[in-house]
Design a protein around this motif. Sequence first.
Motif, PDB file in Angstrom:
ATOM      1  N   GLU A 175       0.944  -1.166   0.071  1.00  0.00           N
ATOM      2  CA  GLU A 175       0.206   0.075   0.415  1.00  0.00           C
ATOM      3  C   GLU A 175       0.927   1.268  -0.256  1.00  0.00           C
ATOM      4  O   GLU A 175       0.057   2.178  -0.682  1.00  0.00           O
ATOM      5  N   GLU A 176       2.318   1.119   1.036  1.00  0.00           N
ATOM      6  CA  GLU A 176       2.762   2.114   0.171  1.00  0.00           C
ATOM      7  C   GLU A 176       3.876   2.620  -0.570  1.00  0.00           C
ATOM      8  O   GLU A 176       4.976   3.262  -0.625  1.00  0.00           O
ATOM      9  N   LEU A 177       3.999   1.917  -1.613  1.00  0.00           N
ATOM     10  CA  LEU A 177       4.825   1.308  -2.936  1.00  0.00           C
ATOM     11  C   LEU A 177       4.289   2.866  -3.545  1.00  0.00           C
ATOM     12  O   LEU A 177       5.749   3.199  -4.016  1.00  0.00           O
ATOM     13  N   GLU A 178       3.296   3.113  -4.613  1.00  0.00           N
ATOM     14  CA  GLU A 178       3.367   4.344  -4.827  1.00  0.00           C
ATOM     15  C   GLU A 178       3.714   5.075  -5.038  1.00  0.00           C
ATOM     16  O   GLU A 178       4.304   6.192  -5.457  1.00  0.00           O
ATOM     17  N   ALA A 179       2.992   5.706  -3.562  1.00  0.00           N
ATOM     18  CA  ALA A 179       3.292   7.006  -2.653  1.00  0.00           C
ATOM     19  C   ALA A 179       4.767   7.455  -2.661  1.00  0.00           C
ATOM     20  O   ALA A 179       5.773   8.177  -3.161  1.00  0.00           O
ATOM     21  N   SER A 180       5.625   5.950  -2.064  1.00  0.00           N
ATOM     22  CA  SER A 180       6.383   6.030  -1.823  1.00  0.00           C
ATOM     23  C   SER A 180       7.594   6.460  -2.836  1.00  0.00           C
ATOM     24  O   SER A 180       8.722   7.273  -3.186  1.00  0.00           O
ATOM     25  N   PHE A 181       7.390   5.937  -4.360  1.00  0.00           N
ATOM     26  CA  PHE A 181       8.030   5.792  -5.372  1.00  0.00           C
ATOM     27  C   PHE A 181       7.829   6.960  -6.210  1.00  0.00           C
ATOM     28  O   PHE A 181       8.617   7.995  -6.658  1.00  0.00           O
ATOM     29  N   ASN A 182       6.375   7.764  -6.316  1.00  0.00           N
ATOM     30  CA  ASN A 182       6.384   9.077  -6.583  1.00  0.00           C
ATOM     31  C   ASN A 182       7.376  10.124  -5.828  1.00  0.00           C
ATOM     32  O   ASN A 182       7.500  10.913  -6.170  1.00  0.00           O
ATOM     33  N   ALA A 183       7.469   9.831  -4.106  1.00  0.00           N
ATOM     34  CA  ALA A 183       8.187  10.925  -2.905  1.00  0.00           C
ATOM     35  C   ALA A 183       9.966  11.261  -4.036  1.00  0.00           C
ATOM     36  O   ALA A 183      10.038  11.810  -3.639  1.00  0.00           O
ATOM     37  N   CYS A 184      10.746   9.619  -4.032  1.00  0.00           N
ATOM     38  CA  CYS A 184      11.671   9.187  -4.408  1.00  0.00           C
ATOM     39  C   CYS A 184      11.791  10.115  -5.782  1.00  0.00           C
ATOM     40  O   CYS A 184      12.970  10.555  -5.507  1.00  0.00           O
ATOM     41  N   LYS A 185      11.177   9.452  -7.121  1.00  0.00           N
ATOM     42  CA  LYS A 185      11.508  10.719  -7.885  1.00  0.00           C
ATOM     43  C   LYS A 185      11.351  12.029  -7.562  1.00  0.00           C
ATOM     44  O   LYS A 185      12.245  12.945  -8.199  1.00  0.00           O
ATOM     45  N   ARG A 186       9.832  13.077  -6.753  1.00  0.00           N
ATOM     46  CA  ARG A 186      10.643  13.703  -6.961  1.00  0.00           C
ATOM     47  C   ARG A 186      11.754  14.866  -6.186  1.00  0.00           C
ATOM     48  O   ARG A 186      12.653  15.471  -6.404  1.00  0.00           O
ATOM     49  N   GLU A 187      12.211  13.931  -5.002  1.00  0.00           N
ATOM     50  CA  GLU A 187      13.494  14.188  -4.317  1.00  0.00           C
ATOM     51  C   GLU A 187      14.760  14.337  -5.499  1.00  0.00           C
ATOM     52  O   GLU A 187      15.874  14.915  -5.430  1.00  0.00           O
ATOM     53  N   ALA A 188      14.183  13.062  -5.914  1.00  0.00           N
ATOM     54  CA  ALA A 188      16.157  12.719  -6.607  1.00  0.00           C
ATOM     55  C   ALA A 188      15.805  14.369  -7.614  1.00  0.00           C
ATOM     56  O   ALA A 188      16.936  14.520  -8.188  1.00  0.00           O
ATOM     57  N   LEU A 189      14.300  14.575  -8.779  1.00  0.00           N
ATOM     58  CA  LEU A 189      14.803  15.304  -9.572  1.00  0.00           C
ATOM     59  C   LEU A 189      15.413  16.748  -8.759  1.00  0.00           C
ATOM     60  O   LEU A 189      16.038  17.381  -9.110  1.00  0.00           O
ATOM     61  N   THR A 190      14.837  17.089  -7.358  1.00  0.00           N
ATOM     62  CA  THR A 190      15.146  18.390  -7.023  1.00  0.00           C
ATOM     63  C   THR A 190      16.676  18.129  -6.489  1.00  0.00           C
ATOM     64  O   THR A 190      17.515  19.525  -6.824  1.00  0.00           O
ATOM     65  N   PHE A 191      17.402  16.791  -6.106  1.00  0.00           N
ATOM     66  CA  PHE A 191      18.617  17.099  -5.614  1.00  0.00           C
ATOM     67  C   PHE A 191      19.358  16.948  -6.702  1.00  0.00           C
ATOM     68  O   PHE A 191      21.013  16.896  -7.333  1.00  0.00           O
ATOM     69  N   PHE A 192      19.023  15.817  -7.541  1.00  0.00           N
ATOM     70  CA  PHE A 192      19.612  15.532  -8.389  1.00  0.00           C
ATOM     71  C   PHE A 192      19.633  15.370 -10.086  1.00  0.00           C
ATOM     72  O   PHE A 192      20.152  15.355 -10.377  1.00  0.00           O
ATOM     73  N   LYS A 193      18.767  16.812 -10.649  1.00  0.00           N
ATOM     74  CA  LYS A 193      18.376  16.756 -11.820  1.00  0.00           C
ATOM     75  C   LYS A 193      18.356  15.093 -12.422  1.00  0.00           C
ATOM     76  O   LYS A 193      18.459  15.289 -13.693  1.00  0.00           O
ATOM     77  N   ASN A 194      17.369  14.028 -12.235  1.00  0.00           N
ATOM     78  CA  ASN A 194      17.667  13.374 -12.044  1.00  0.00           C
ATOM     79  C   ASN A 194      17.140  12.732 -11.888  1.00  0.00           C
ATOM     80  O   ASN A 194      16.984  12.033 -10.667  1.00  0.00           O
ATOM     81  N   ASP A 195      15.514  12.115 -12.656  1.00  0.00           N
ATOM     82  CA  ASP A 195      14.395  11.408 -11.730  1.00  0.00           C
ATOM     83  C   ASP A 195      14.209   9.988 -10.922  1.00  0.00           C
ATOM     84  O   ASP A 195      13.473   8.685 -11.394  1.00  0.00           O
ATOM     85  N   ASP A 196      15.427   9.346 -12.090  1.00  0.00           N
ATOM     86  CA  ASP A 196      15.289   7.905 -12.410  1.00  0.00           C
ATOM     87  C   ASP A 196      15.635   6.841 -10.881  1.00  0.00           C
ATOM     88  O   ASP A 196      16.350   7.831 -10.251  1.00  0.00           O
ATOM     89  N   VAL A 197      14.520   5.934 -10.978  1.00  0.00           N
ATOM     90  CA  VAL A 197      14.503   5.604  -9.976  1.00  0.00           C
ATOM     91  C   VAL A 197      14.521   3.935  -9.894  1.00  0.00           C
ATOM     92  O   VAL A 197      14.164   3.826 -10.365  1.00  0.00           O
ATOM     93  N   PHE A 198      15.140   3.300  -9.309  1.00  0.00           N
ATOM     94  CA  PHE A 198      15.477   1.883  -8.984  1.00  0.00           C
ATOM     95  C   PHE A 198      15.127   1.344  -7.701  1.00  0.00           C
ATOM     96  O   PHE A 198      15.052   2.013  -6.656  1.00  0.00           O
ATOM     97  N   MET A 199      14.719  -0.485  -7.408  1.00  0.00           N
ATOM     98  CA  MET A 199      14.526  -0.859  -6.547  1.00  0.00           C
ATOM     99  C   MET A 199      15.484  -1.921  -6.536  1.00  0.00           C
ATOM    100  O   MET A 199      15.788  -2.239  -6.587  1.00  0.00           O
ATOM    101  N   GLU A 200      15.891  -2.229  -4.852  1.00  0.00           N
ATOM    102  CA  GLU A 200      16.322  -3.632  -4.113  1.00  0.00           C
ATOM    103  C   GLU A 200      15.589  -3.782  -2.924  1.00  0.00           C
ATOM    104  O   GLU A 200      14.857  -3.481  -2.327  1.00  0.00           O
ATOM    105  N   LYS A 201      15.528  -4.578  -3.065  1.00  0.00           N
ATOM    106  CA  LYS A 201      15.273  -6.307  -1.221  1.00  0.00           C
ATOM    107  C   LYS A 201      16.440  -4.831  -0.383  1.00  0.00           C
ATOM    108  O   LYS A 201      17.440  -5.001  -0.402  1.00  0.00           O
TER     109      LYS A 201
END
Length: 473
Positions: A175-201
């Motif tokens: 239930e947390e995945l979509e909101a977390s994915f979108n938040a991670c993208k936003r933060e990545a774009l803000t700090f690194f100008k690149n919103d690529d996000v990957f997943m790990e165990k």
Amino acid sequence: MFKRILIANRGEIAVRIIRACNDLSIESIAIYSHADRESLHVKMATHTYAISEDPIKGYLNPDLIIEAAKALEAEAIHPGYGFLSENALFAKKVKEAGLVWIGPNSEVIAKMGDKNAARNLMVANGIPVVPGTEPLNTLSMYEIYKIANKIGYPIILKASSGGGGRGIRVVWKEEELEASFNACKREALTFFKNDDVFMEKYIQNPRHIEFQILADNYGNVIHLLERDCSIQRRHQKLIEIAPCPTISSDLRRRMGSVAVAAAKAAKYTNAGTVEFLVDDGNDFYFMEMNTRIQVEHGVTEEITGLDLIARQIRIASGEILDLTQSDIHAQGYAIEARINAEDVHNDFIPNPGTITAYYPSLGPFVRVDSYIYKDFTIPPFYDSMVAKLIVKAGTYDLAIKKLHRALNEFKIRGVKTTIPFLINICNDKDFRKGNFDTSYLETKINDLLPQESFDESDLIAAMAVALVSNFEE
């Protein structure tokens, strides 16, 4: 050897680099913003250059920095840590300008800065990595859900270009995945100008162990043993220990060999760090490689007797590494405590202001790396770390006792700091036993918070106001 080096940084690390330059009889150039004009690195450098009125932009502008280096006839640029230290474009521009970049080449920075590319390189070279994915941005949420379920919760989302604890989200349930994915993208774009996000165990409650690497330009690569960086809050390290007090000599040997293999696979040169996660079964996984000097490099210097900044400069100047792996042995234990100007009772919010008193710790095998002094005003625009306290002793237990003593002696007035919090960590039985992992502060934070008390300078100021008021009445 170089005659003059520009330091593309500020604060504590700029002071540290200036000292290494002085030891090598090299002139230093300090750049500074208007907010940093009274900083210690500006007072210590051989030459200074006002890079910008803006507190941040000058430190992040490669062209302005290179212009300053040329104007003051620097031969090389040392990026320190943070700011542009892992910016491949900056490193490339420095070389194109006919200057020497004190660090790995731009291609290596780009490759290792892309966490997904780094991961693929490690897999291709037989380096163990945490199960994970390529960037997810082109996939639908339905596909991302399927991948997460296949890997198994909890999972961790990471910005491909991330660092410093930014662009990271742990996802415990679907239930947390979509909101977390979108938040991670936003933060990545803000700090690194690149919103690529990957997943790990997500490896739960691992130890965070990193190996310091030195590599010259002729294929010689060694490690300088490990640091335990598990004591961290929100992915930001607070205390670092070298060597790790809880790993066996066999595990140290195996991890060190893998760290060197990872550096060789990347064709790495200069100083860098290979970071691992170690689980309960002592299985370890490559996490990332930092292509710069680390904040915590001082503990490695203390146990090896090597000046890492000087080594960076010497390697960049073309020297052959005059050390082999058999030359490297730990001489006791060293611990670093990062002292931040923060209000620990208000969610560790930064607490900049004017230093009304400053009495750093002294004594045998006690080292303070800092850029502040009495009457200095800490600017509100930068990282809240104001000093690093590093101690060394023959055993881990003695090193903790020395750290405890040194923290109690260390007095900074006028701003709130994390010193009382760090003292409480020293008093904790699990910390003293080496019984900790990356969940340590998360689980113990309430027990470790110190009691609130007045800063002595605040109390004196309040008494003075009261006395004046009574006199006027």
